[in-house]
Scaffold this motif. Structure first.
Motif, mmCIF file in Angstrom:
data_model
loop_
_atom_site.group_PDB
_atom_site.id
_atom_site.type_symbol
_atom_site.label_atom_id
_atom_site.label_comp_id
_atom_site.label_asym_id
_atom_site.label_seq_id
_atom_site.Cartn_x
_atom_site.Cartn_y
_atom_site.Cartn_z
ATOM 1 N N PRO A 174 -0.509 2.961 -4.795
ATOM 2 C CA PRO A 174 -1.830 3.470 -4.393
ATOM 3 C C PRO A 174 -2.973 2.530 -4.802
ATOM 4 O O PRO A 174 -4.018 2.501 -4.161
ATOM 5 C CB PRO A 174 -1.954 4.808 -5.113
ATOM 6 C CG PRO A 174 -0.604 5.148 -5.620
ATOM 7 C CD PRO A 174 0.196 3.887 -5.675
ATOM 8 N N HIS B 210 -3.992 0.074 -1.984
ATOM 9 C CA HIS B 210 -4.921 0.582 -0.968
ATOM 10 C C HIS B 210 -6.355 0.547 -1.492
ATOM 11 O O HIS B 210 -7.284 0.138 -0.793
ATOM 12 C CB HIS B 210 -4.546 2.002 -0.554
ATOM 13 C CG HIS B 210 -5.527 2.635 0.376
ATOM 14 N ND1 HIS B 210 -5.654 2.254 1.688
ATOM 15 C CD2 HIS B 210 -6.459 3.600 0.166
ATOM 16 C CE1 HIS B 210 -6.620 2.962 2.252
ATOM 17 N NE2 HIS B 210 -7.116 3.777 1.349
ATOM 18 N N LYS B 211 -6.540 0.941 -2.749
ATOM 19 C CA LYS B 211 -7.871 0.922 -3.356
ATOM 20 C C LYS B 211 -8.404 -0.510 -3.407
ATOM 21 O O LYS B 211 -9.572 -0.768 -3.142
ATOM 22 C CB LYS B 211 -7.815 1.526 -4.756
ATOM 23 C CG LYS B 211 -9.173 1.712 -5.393
ATOM 24 C CD LYS B 211 -9.054 2.324 -6.767
ATOM 25 C CE LYS B 211 -9.338 3.793 -6.651
ATOM 26 N NZ LYS B 211 -9.544 4.439 -7.944
ATOM 27 N N CYS C 240 0.825 -1.215 0.000
ATOM 28 C CA CYS C 240 0.000 0.000 0.000
ATOM 29 C C CYS C 240 0.857 1.262 0.000
ATOM 30 O O CYS C 240 0.464 2.279 -0.576
ATOM 31 C CB CYS C 240 -0.941 0.007 1.193
ATOM 32 S SG CYS C 240 -2.255 -1.224 1.084
ATOM 33 N N GLN C 241 2.016 1.194 0.655
ATOM 34 C CA GLN C 241 2.894 2.368 0.706
ATOM 35 C C GLN C 241 3.541 2.662 -0.640
ATOM 36 O O GLN C 241 3.832 3.818 -0.951
ATOM 37 C CB GLN C 241 3.973 2.176 1.778
ATOM 38 C CG GLN C 241 3.421 2.236 3.183
ATOM 39 C CD GLN C 241 4.436 1.823 4.241
ATOM 40 O OE1 GLN C 241 5.454 1.196 3.949
ATOM 41 N NE2 GLN C 241 4.137 2.154 5.488
ATOM 42 N N CYS D 246 -9.609 -1.502 0.014
ATOM 43 C CA CYS D 246 -10.913 -0.895 0.295
ATOM 44 C C CYS D 246 -12.024 -1.671 -0.409
ATOM 45 O O CYS D 246 -13.079 -1.946 0.185
ATOM 46 C CB CYS D 246 -10.920 0.570 -0.133
ATOM 47 S SG CYS D 246 -9.933 1.643 0.931
ATOM 48 N N LYS E 168 -12.956 6.295 4.286
ATOM 49 C CA LYS E 168 -14.042 6.971 5.020
ATOM 50 C C LYS E 168 -15.212 7.370 4.132
ATOM 51 O O LYS E 168 -16.282 7.692 4.623
ATOM 52 C CB LYS E 168 -13.495 8.182 5.761
ATOM 53 C CG LYS E 168 -12.525 7.797 6.841
ATOM 54 C CD LYS E 168 -12.817 8.477 8.112
ATOM 55 C CE LYS E 168 -11.772 7.997 9.106
ATOM 56 N NZ LYS E 168 -12.115 8.138 10.419
ATOM 57 N N THR F 23 -12.106 10.146 -2.472
ATOM 58 C CA THR F 23 -10.738 10.576 -2.174
ATOM 59 C C THR F 23 -10.513 10.729 -0.674
ATOM 60 O O THR F 23 -9.454 11.177 -0.260
ATOM 61 C CB THR F 23 -10.437 11.912 -2.878
ATOM 62 O OG1 THR F 23 -11.407 12.880 -2.457
ATOM 63 C CG2 THR F 23 -10.486 11.747 -4.389
ATOM 64 N N GLN F 24 -11.492 10.348 0.117
ATOM 65 C CA GLN F 24 -11.346 10.476 1.563
ATOM 66 C C GLN F 24 -10.362 9.419 2.075
ATOM 67 O O GLN F 24 -10.352 8.292 1.575
ATOM 68 C CB GLN F 24 -12.697 10.337 2.255
ATOM 69 C CG GLN F 24 -13.621 11.482 1.924
ATOM 70 C CD GLN F 24 -14.872 11.456 2.770
ATOM 71 O OE1 GLN F 24 -14.985 10.713 3.724
ATOM 72 N NE2 GLN F 24 -15.833 12.274 2.403
ATOM 73 N N PRO F 25 -9.547 9.764 3.048
ATOM 74 C CA PRO F 25 -8.531 8.823 3.537
ATOM 75 C C PRO F 25 -9.149 7.616 4.240
ATOM 76 O O PRO F 25 -10.237 7.694 4.816
ATOM 77 C CB PRO F 25 -7.704 9.663 4.509
ATOM 78 C CG PRO F 25 -8.634 10.754 4.959
ATOM 79 C CD PRO F 25 -9.535 11.022 3.776
ATOM 80 N N ARG F 26 -8.436 6.514 4.167
ATOM 81 C CA ARG F 26 -8.764 5.291 4.900
ATOM 82 C C ARG F 26 -10.181 4.777 4.644
ATOM 83 O O ARG F 26 -10.816 4.224 5.529
ATOM 84 C CB ARG F 26 -8.508 5.498 6.383
ATOM 85 C CG ARG F 26 -7.044 5.829 6.671
ATOM 86 C CD ARG F 26 -6.773 6.168 8.086
ATOM 87 N NE ARG F 26 -7.223 5.087 8.948
ATOM 88 C CZ ARG F 26 -7.148 5.110 10.250
ATOM 89 N NH1 ARG F 26 -6.637 6.153 10.851
ATOM 90 N NH2 ARG F 26 -7.575 4.107 10.961
#
Length: 149
Positions: free
Chosen positions: A57, A60-61, A53-54, A64, A121, A116-119
């Motif tokens: 990108p 991370h998507k 994830c680091q 989610c 959200k 585009t909200q982090p984590r």
């Protein structure tokens, strides 16, 4: 012999419970599969690692989308059952709340994966699915209790 009479408008209940909800499940799977490739997460790994994830990108998507799908699977079966059972006594309300559940679950998925909200959200936008699910549970319990008492 057991005889079951369904209301005339029960077809709409079936359309939601056995049509729209499973189609949304397929949409979840399709999105997860597409993002898995972009994230470079290979089977049988369920999620991308923190390190992935680091550096990517897309990882991370993918996480989610995978979590949104898992949450869907945790809730879909009981929602289908609540819709079908509640619809025996209250077909219009079961169709309404089942439809709202699908609508808010779609917003939940979209917000979790594409906002585009982090984590993740953005999923909170669709959190009202819990209200629809609770209403279906309540209709089911009330309808069954009414028949038993």
């Amino acid at each position: 012999m057991l005889s079951l009479t369904v209301p005339e408008s029960y077809g709409s209940v079936i359309a939601v419970a056995l049509g729209f909800i499973p189609v949304l499940g397929f949409a979840h799977g399709f999105i997860v599969s597409g993002l898995r490739k972009a994230a470079n997460v290979h089977y049988p790994q369920c999620y991308a690692t923190v390190e992935q994830c680091q550096t990517n990108p897309g990882a991370h998507k993918f996480n989610c989308a995978q979590r949104a799908h898992a949450n869907f699977l945790e809730n879909a079966t009981q929602t289908m059952l609540f819709t079908l059972v509640a619809g025996l006594k209250y077909p219009q309300l079961a169709t309404l709340f089942g439809g709202l559940w699908v609508f808010f679950r779609t917003i939940y998925l979209y917000g979790y994966v594409y906002s585009t909200q982090p984590r993740g959200k953005g999923r909170l936008w669709g959190g009202a699915f819990w209200l629809a699910q609770g209403a279906l549970w309540g209709l089911t319990v009330f309808g069954v209790a009414k028949e038993l008492l």
